[in-house]
Design a protein around this motif. Structure first.
Motif, PDB file in Angstrom:
ATOM      1  N   THR A  91       0.825  -1.202   0.000  1.00 13.90           N
ATOM      2  CA  THR A  91       0.000   0.000   0.000  1.00 13.90           C
ATOM      3  C   THR A  91       0.856   1.248   0.000  1.00 13.90           C
ATOM      4  N   PHE A  92       1.914   1.246   0.793  1.00 13.67           N
ATOM      5  CA  PHE A  92       2.825   2.393   0.819  1.00 13.67           C
ATOM      6  C   PHE A  92       3.431   2.632  -0.564  1.00 13.67           C
ATOM      7  N   LEU A  93       3.850   1.558  -1.223  1.00 10.55           N
ATOM      8  CA  LEU A  93       4.422   1.694  -2.571  1.00 10.55           C
ATOM      9  C   LEU A  93       3.379   2.216  -3.557  1.00 10.55           C
ATOM     10  N   SER A  94       2.143   1.720  -3.460  1.00  8.01           N
ATOM     11  CA  SER A  94       1.087   2.162  -4.367  1.00  8.01           C
ATOM     12  C   SER A  94       0.759   3.635  -4.165  1.00  8.01           C
ATOM     13  N   VAL A  95       0.668   4.072  -2.913  1.00  5.43           N
ATOM     14  CA  VAL A  95       0.373   5.479  -2.622  1.00  5.43           C
ATOM     15  C   VAL A  95       1.499   6.371  -3.119  1.00  5.43           C
ATOM     16  N   ALA A  96       2.745   5.954  -2.872  1.00  6.44           N
ATOM     17  CA  ALA A  96       3.895   6.747  -3.322  1.00  6.44           C
ATOM     18  C   ALA A  96       3.920   6.846  -4.849  1.00  6.44           C
ATOM     19  N   LEU A  97       3.656   5.715  -5.520  1.00  3.92           N
ATOM     20  CA  LEU A  97       3.643   5.721  -6.985  1.00  3.92           C
ATOM     21  C   LEU A  97       2.520   6.593  -7.522  1.00  3.92           C
ATOM     22  N   LEU A  98       1.333   6.496  -6.918  1.00  2.00           N
ATOM     23  CA  LEU A  98       0.216   7.320  -7.373  1.00  2.00           C
ATOM     24  C   LEU A  98       0.514   8.801  -7.174  1.00  2.00           C
ATOM     25  N   SER A  99       1.119   9.151  -6.055  1.00  2.60           N
ATOM     26  CA  SER A  99       1.474  10.550  -5.802  1.00  2.60           C
ATOM     27  C   SER A  99       2.432  11.063  -6.873  1.00  2.60           C
ATOM     28  N   ALA A 100       3.397  10.218  -7.247  1.00  2.38           N
ATOM     29  CA  ALA A 100       4.347  10.618  -8.283  1.00  2.38           C
ATOM     30  C   ALA A 100       3.670  10.748  -9.643  1.00  2.38           C
ATOM     31  N   LEU A 101       2.779   9.807  -9.985  1.00  2.00           N
ATOM     32  CA  LEU A 101       2.090   9.854 -11.275  1.00  2.00           C
ATOM     33  C   LEU A 101       1.186  11.075 -11.383  1.00  2.00           C
ATOM     34  N   VAL A 102       0.496  11.410 -10.294  1.00  2.00           N
ATOM     35  CA  VAL A 102      -0.385  12.574 -10.305  1.00  2.00           C
ATOM     36  C   VAL A 102       0.429  13.860 -10.505  1.00  2.00           C
ATOM     37  N   GLU A 103       1.633  13.895  -9.953  1.00  2.00           N
ATOM     38  CA  GLU A 103       2.505  15.045 -10.168  1.00  2.00           C
ATOM     39  C   GLU A 103       2.991  15.110 -11.621  1.00  2.00           C
ATOM     40  N   LEU A 104       3.187  13.933 -12.234  1.00  2.00           N
ATOM     41  CA  LEU A 104       3.727  13.864 -13.591  1.00  2.00           C
ATOM     42  C   LEU A 104       2.688  14.157 -14.655  1.00  2.00           C
ATOM     43  N   PHE A 105       1.452  13.696 -14.462  1.00  2.00           N
ATOM     44  CA  PHE A 105       0.446  13.735 -15.515  1.00  2.00           C
ATOM     45  C   PHE A 105       0.203  15.128 -16.120  1.00  2.00           C
ATOM     46  N   PRO A 106       0.134  16.210 -15.336  1.00  2.00           N
ATOM     47  CA  PRO A 106      -0.103  17.517 -15.953  1.00  2.00           C
ATOM     48  C   PRO A 106       0.959  17.927 -16.968  1.00  2.00           C
ATOM     49  N   HIS A 107       2.150  17.305 -16.875  1.00  2.00           N
ATOM     50  CA  HIS A 107       3.232  17.643 -17.790  1.00  2.00           C
ATOM     51  C   HIS A 107       3.214  16.804 -19.065  1.00  2.00           C
ATOM     52  N   VAL A 108       2.393  15.745 -19.089  1.00  2.00           N
ATOM     53  CA  VAL A 108       2.396  14.857 -20.254  1.00  2.00           C
ATOM     54  C   VAL A 108       1.033  14.720 -20.926  1.00  2.00           C
ATOM     55  N   ILE A 109      -0.047  15.157 -20.258  1.00  2.00           N
ATOM     56  CA  ILE A 109      -1.371  15.019 -20.854  1.00  2.00           C
ATOM     57  C   ILE A 109      -2.275  16.138 -20.372  1.00  2.00           C
ATOM     58  N   HIS A 110      -3.117  16.617 -21.282  1.00  2.00           N
ATOM     59  CA  HIS A 110      -4.083  17.657 -20.940  1.00  2.00           C
ATOM     60  C   HIS A 110      -5.309  17.492 -21.830  1.00  2.00           C
ATOM     61  N   VAL A 111      -6.500  17.606 -21.218  1.00  7.08           N
ATOM     62  CA  VAL A 111      -7.756  17.478 -21.949  1.00  7.08           C
ATOM     63  C   VAL A 111      -8.362  18.868 -22.097  1.00  7.08           C
ATOM     64  N   ASP A 112      -8.605  19.295 -23.339  1.00 10.73           N
ATOM     65  CA  ASP A 112      -9.126  20.643 -23.578  1.00 10.73           C
ATOM     66  C   ASP A 112     -10.596  20.789 -23.189  1.00 10.73           C
ATOM     67  N   TYR A 113     -11.394  19.738 -23.412  1.00 14.93           N
ATOM     68  CA  TYR A 113     -12.810  19.795 -23.019  1.00 14.93           C
ATOM     69  C   TYR A 113     -13.193  18.473 -22.376  1.00 14.93           C
ATOM     70  N   LEU A 114     -13.905  18.548 -21.255  1.00 16.31           N
ATOM     71  CA  LEU A 114     -14.288  17.340 -20.539  1.00 16.31           C
ATOM     72  C   LEU A 114     -15.653  17.554 -19.905  1.00 16.31           C
ATOM     73  N   ASN A 115     -16.648  16.821 -20.393  1.00 17.92           N
ATOM     74  CA  ASN A 115     -17.981  16.886 -19.817  1.00 17.92           C
ATOM     75  C   ASN A 115     -17.946  16.252 -18.421  1.00 17.92           C
ATOM     76  N   PRO A 116     -18.461  16.934 -17.386  1.00 20.28           N
ATOM     77  CA  PRO A 116     -18.364  16.390 -16.026  1.00 20.28           C
ATOM     78  C   PRO A 116     -19.111  15.078 -15.833  1.00 20.28           C
ATOM     79  N   LEU A 117     -20.223  14.867 -16.567  1.00 21.61           N
ATOM     80  CA  LEU A 117     -20.933  13.596 -16.459  1.00 21.61           C
ATOM     81  C   LEU A 117     -20.073  12.457 -16.983  1.00 21.61           C
ATOM     82  N   PHE A 118     -19.440  12.689 -18.137  1.00 17.34           N
ATOM     83  CA  PHE A 118     -18.546  11.680 -18.700  1.00 17.34           C
ATOM     84  C   PHE A 118     -17.370  11.420 -17.761  1.00 17.34           C
TER      85      PHE A 118
END
Length: 209
Positions: A91-118
């Motif tokens: 669990t500690f490894l999973s949380v640490a990895l998720l924290s790192a991925l969440v920090e990384l994602f804004p630098h590699v992917i961005h969605v211009d339009y996103l319907n909140p229901l979808f």
């Protein structure tokens, strides 16, 4: 069976190896990181400790990845004493990895339009799938997930039911600081995730570990 009781012996062909655990933890956290990116870009929330992290993130601007890692720290003692050292370390490894991925994602992917229901429906399914991967390899994403898995193992309460109650409670409390429409979509995402887990994660159905 209590969490501290020994697991029944399994044939070697059914046991998860280190490689299988590694790919499941990576895939599970990637699914969840994608869901959290959808929620963040559409202004949605989530329950449990992740929801607390999102609320603090929206209020302070501090990155969610750092907050998520810190908010989960108090739960590791409970996991160690109730769920065992293997579950806690994974669990500690999973949380640490998720924290790192969440920090990384804004630098590699961005969605211009996103319907909140979808975003709510897809994000809920991604969250449920990711959490299921982790649970089947004796891991979690901390916080409420640790508690819900413990309740299932100790008392037979479905993890999906417990997770839904905890998540929706946190989301309803967020009405004090978040607009009603955003909370409503967030509750939908929590329900989608929890129903998925409720149906798919049943004690005794999956024996590999």
């Amino acid at each position: 069976m209590t969490p501290t009781s020994p697991s029944p012996a399994l044939p070697p062909s059914l046991r998860h190896g280190a490689y299988e655990d590694a790919q499941a933890l990576l895939a599970g956290t990637l699914f969840v990181a994608m869901a959290l990116m959808l929620f963040n870009q559409s202004g949605l929330l989530i329950g449990g400790t992740a929801g607390v992290g999102f609320l603090i993130h929206y209020l302070t601007g501090i990155s969610f990845g750092k907050l998520f890692f810190v908010v989960n720290l108090p739960f590791y003692w409970f996991a160690w004493t109730r769920m065992g050292h293997e579950f806690t370390l994974k669990t500690f490894l999973s949380v640490a990895l998720l924290s790192a991925l969440v920090e990384l994602f804004p630098h590699v992917i961005h969605v211009d339009y996103l319907n909140p229901l979808f975003a709510a429906v897809l994000g809920g399914l991604l969250l449920g799938t990711g959490c299921l991967f982790l649970a089947r390899h004796k891991s979690s994403l901390g916080g409420a997930t640790i508690v819900s898995l413990y309740l299932q193992e100790r008392w037979g309460i479905r993890a999906g039911k417990a997770q839904m109650v905890i998540d929706c409670s946190v989301l309803l409390m967020s009405l004090a600081v978040v607009p009603l429409e955003r909370v409503a979509y967030s509750v939908l995402a929590a329900v989608v995730m929890s129903v998925f887990l409720w149906i798919s994660h049943r004690p005794g159905r999956y024996v590999g570990r």
